[in-house]
Design a protein around this motif. Structure first.
Motif, mmCIF file in Angstrom:
data_model
loop_
_atom_site.group_PDB
_atom_site.id
_atom_site.type_symbol
_atom_site.label_atom_id
_atom_site.label_comp_id
_atom_site.label_asym_id
_atom_site.label_seq_id
_atom_site.Cartn_x
_atom_site.Cartn_y
_atom_site.Cartn_z
ATOM 1 N N PHE A 65 -24.191 22.414 30.089
ATOM 2 C CA PHE A 65 -23.905 21.386 31.092
ATOM 3 C C PHE A 65 -23.418 22.020 32.391
ATOM 4 C CE2 PHE A 65 -24.587 17.115 30.412
ATOM 5 C CZ PHE A 65 -23.694 16.291 31.075
ATOM 6 N N HIS A 66 -23.968 21.546 33.520
ATOM 7 C CA HIS A 66 -23.526 22.036 34.826
ATOM 8 C C HIS A 66 -22.065 21.666 35.033
ATOM 9 C CE1 HIS A 66 -23.295 22.576 39.192
ATOM 10 N NE2 HIS A 66 -24.365 23.325 39.080
ATOM 11 N N CYS A 67 -21.308 22.572 35.643
ATOM 12 C CA CYS A 67 -19.871 22.352 35.796
ATOM 13 C C CYS A 67 -19.567 21.080 36.593
ATOM 14 C CB CYS A 67 -19.219 23.556 36.453
ATOM 15 S SG CYS A 67 -19.848 23.943 38.098
ATOM 16 N N ARG A 68 -20.485 20.660 37.478
ATOM 17 C CA ARG A 68 -20.251 19.452 38.254
ATOM 18 C C ARG A 68 -20.305 18.214 37.371
ATOM 19 N NH1 ARG A 68 -23.999 18.932 43.355
ATOM 20 N NH2 ARG A 68 -25.550 18.806 41.697
ATOM 21 N N ASN A 69 -21.104 18.273 36.314
ATOM 22 C CA ASN A 69 -21.211 17.151 35.377
ATOM 23 C C ASN A 69 -20.200 17.261 34.230
ATOM 24 O OD1 ASN A 69 -23.392 16.023 36.793
ATOM 25 N ND2 ASN A 69 -24.825 17.403 35.757
ATOM 26 N N ARG A 70 -19.542 18.391 34.131
ATOM 27 C CA ARG A 70 -18.593 18.606 33.055
ATOM 28 C C ARG A 70 -17.421 17.628 33.142
ATOM 29 N NH1 ARG A 70 -19.223 20.751 28.360
ATOM 30 N NH2 ARG A 70 -20.383 22.455 29.272
ATOM 31 N N LYS A 71 -17.037 17.277 34.369
ATOM 32 C CA LYS A 71 -15.923 16.349 34.562
ATOM 33 C C LYS A 71 -16.212 15.002 33.914
ATOM 34 C CE LYS A 71 -13.150 14.155 38.172
ATOM 35 N NZ LYS A 71 -12.912 14.011 39.625
ATOM 36 N N GLN A 72 -17.442 14.493 34.088
ATOM 37 C CA GLN A 72 -17.823 13.226 33.477
ATOM 38 C C GLN A 72 -17.808 13.335 31.959
ATOM 39 O OE1 GLN A 72 -21.701 11.895 34.635
ATOM 40 N NE2 GLN A 72 -21.657 10.068 33.339
ATOM 41 N N LEU A 73 -18.254 14.478 31.453
ATOM 42 C CA LEU A 73 -18.280 14.686 30.009
ATOM 43 C C LEU A 73 -16.866 14.724 29.436
ATOM 44 C CD1 LEU A 73 -20.021 15.349 27.493
ATOM 45 C CD2 LEU A 73 -19.725 17.752 28.079
ATOM 46 N N ARG A 74 -15.927 15.333 30.153
ATOM 47 C CA ARG A 74 -14.558 15.455 29.676
ATOM 48 C C ARG A 74 -13.923 14.091 29.413
ATOM 49 N NH1 ARG A 74 -14.621 20.321 27.964
ATOM 50 N NH2 ARG A 74 -14.420 22.033 29.427
ATOM 51 N N LEU A 79 -6.315 8.994 37.152
ATOM 52 C CA LEU A 79 -6.563 9.168 38.579
ATOM 53 C C LEU A 79 -7.663 10.196 38.822
ATOM 54 C CD1 LEU A 79 -2.805 9.190 39.659
ATOM 55 C CD2 LEU A 79 -4.474 7.386 40.155
ATOM 56 N N ALA A 80 -7.684 11.266 38.018
ATOM 57 C CA ALA A 80 -8.677 12.319 38.207
ATOM 58 C C ALA A 80 -10.088 11.828 37.939
ATOM 59 C CB ALA A 80 -8.350 13.506 37.297
ATOM 60 N N HIS A 81 -10.236 10.891 36.996
ATOM 61 C CA HIS A 81 -11.564 10.378 36.640
ATOM 62 C C HIS A 81 -11.876 9.036 37.288
ATOM 63 C CE1 HIS A 81 -12.564 13.458 33.651
ATOM 64 N NE2 HIS A 81 -11.285 13.437 33.303
ATOM 65 N N GLY A 82 -11.029 8.601 38.201
ATOM 66 C CA GLY A 82 -11.298 7.369 38.927
ATOM 67 C C GLY A 82 -11.159 6.106 38.096
ATOM 68 N N GLN A 117 -1.639 4.913 42.269
ATOM 69 C CA GLN A 117 -0.531 5.211 41.366
ATOM 70 C C GLN A 117 0.015 3.945 40.707
ATOM 71 O OE1 GLN A 117 0.734 8.007 40.326
ATOM 72 N NE2 GLN A 117 -0.004 9.576 41.751
ATOM 73 N N GLU A 118 0.042 2.866 41.445
ATOM 74 C CA GLU A 118 0.575 1.613 40.907
ATOM 75 C C GLU A 118 -0.278 1.092 39.751
ATOM 76 O OE1 GLU A 118 1.682 -2.921 42.421
ATOM 77 O OE2 GLU A 118 1.123 -1.367 43.877
ATOM 78 N N GLU A 119 -1.597 1.121 39.950
ATOM 79 C CA GLU A 119 -2.498 0.674 38.879
ATOM 80 C C GLU A 119 -2.434 1.620 37.692
ATOM 81 O OE1 GLU A 119 -7.250 -0.278 38.071
ATOM 82 O OE2 GLU A 119 -6.520 0.047 40.120
#
Length: 332
Positions: free
Chosen positions: A87-96, A125-128, A133-135
């Motif tokens: 997996f490309h590192c840019r897509n790794r975030k979504q996989l995590r 927050l990192a994954h949107g 912060q309040e939510e």
């Protein structure tokens, strides 16, 4: 519905992880630790696959390799039908966000300098998954209620909690990204027996509430069997057996599985009469046996076991055994 009729969430094909051993001589042949070798299995939506074996059998390395926390030497991993091995590192975030791990030590898996609330909010927050912060705080407080803690603990530090409470916080942090598949790496082994039962019941409750799929890793067969739908037995980096939990006591089971079953204590003070005591030590993963990985300790070993490695053979519905004599055992 059998496993052959379902679409797997995770599919592992011939996964291998070898660690090079540091050379002590200039012309010495390179040696490798065979941590995980030629492992294949599937995990289906809504099930719990238990992975059991002695320390050093490759359970944790297998999980870390699937999650790309360590680079595989060979093989492929598919998640939701998509290959994720390279997996490309840019897509790794979504996989995590879809694949999360709950670690063994609840004392080491939390940042001692970070309050538990922000620690759980951080992945949201990192994954949107939270706009601000309040939510995020509102979502964290709801998660804390879900795992059996009061929202007031949001501003407390990890050292203020017991081991069981810290493990609940670790579970909340893993759930923060709304994952589909959770890896539980010896997640209850560091806890007291009474607390273990509470955490296992919490896992079962969360599974129903959130439609979770688990890979539950452990060395205690009684614990793994309690929570699992199917059980994968590993020995020295190899899969010895894959069996539904209700067929675990089957006479078709692998000799190593039979030894593990016989080691499970019964609710009596009298010693078990059917206890199988394995002789010898576990072979070195740097130089594993030529034939069956278990041949040197197996109480049913024959000459062929020392010369030829057995294949995985189906001996029942969703029941596979790596043994030369599995066909003979399965015959009526």
């Amino acid at each position: 519905m059998t496993t052959e009729e379902r679409v797997p969430v995770l599919r592992v094909e011939h996964l291998t992880k070898l660690f090079p051993v540091k050379k002590t001589k200039l012309r010495e042949r390179q040696k490798y630790v065979h941590a995980v070798e030629d492992v294949s299995f599937e995990v289906y939506e809504g099930e719990t696959l238990g992975i059991v074996g002695e320390s050093g059998s490759g359970k944790s390395t297998l999980a870390r390799t699937i999650l790309a926390l360590t680079k595989p030497t060979g093989g492929k991993v598919f998640f939701q039908g998509q290959e994720i091995t390279g997996f490309h590192c840019r897509n790794r975030k979504q996989l995590r966000s879809q694949l999360q791990m709950i670690f063994q030590d609840p004392y080491a898996s939390l940042n001692p300098k970070m309050k538990v609330g922000p620690a759980i909010a951080e992945p949201m927050l990192a994954h949107g998954l939270a706009k601000n912060q309040e939510e995020a705080k509102k979502n964290v407080e709801e998660l804390l209620r879900t795992i059996g803690l009061q929202p007031e603990v949001y501003d407390r530090y990890p050292h203020e909690f017991s081991g069981g409470q810290r493990q609940r916080i670790g579970i909340a942090r893993a759930l923060a990204t709304q994952p589909q598949l959770l890896f539980c790496d010896e997640s209850v082994s560091a806890l007291d027996v009474s607390v273990q039962a509470q955490i296992l019941n919490l896992f079962n409750t969360l599974k129903k509430q959130r439609d979770l799929t688990y890979i539950f890793i452990g060395h205690d067969l009684a614990v793994v069997r309690y929570i699992s739908d199917r059980i994968l037995v590993m020995y020295l980096g190899k899969v010895m057996e894959i069996v539904p939990y209700d067929q675990l006591m089957s006479p078709h089971s692998h000799p190593y599985t039979q030894a593990l079953i016989s080691a499970v204590p019964e609710p009596t003070t009298a010693p078990r009469k059917d206890r199988i005591l394995l002789t010898g030590d576990v072979p070195s993963p740097v130089d594993p046996p030529k034939g069956c990985r278990f041949c040197q300790r197996c109480f049913k070993a024959q000459p062929v076991c020392f010369q030829q490695e057995p294949e995985m053979i189906q001996v029942g519905p969703d029941h596979y055994v790596r043994c030369h004599f599995a066909k003979e055992v399965a015959q009526p």
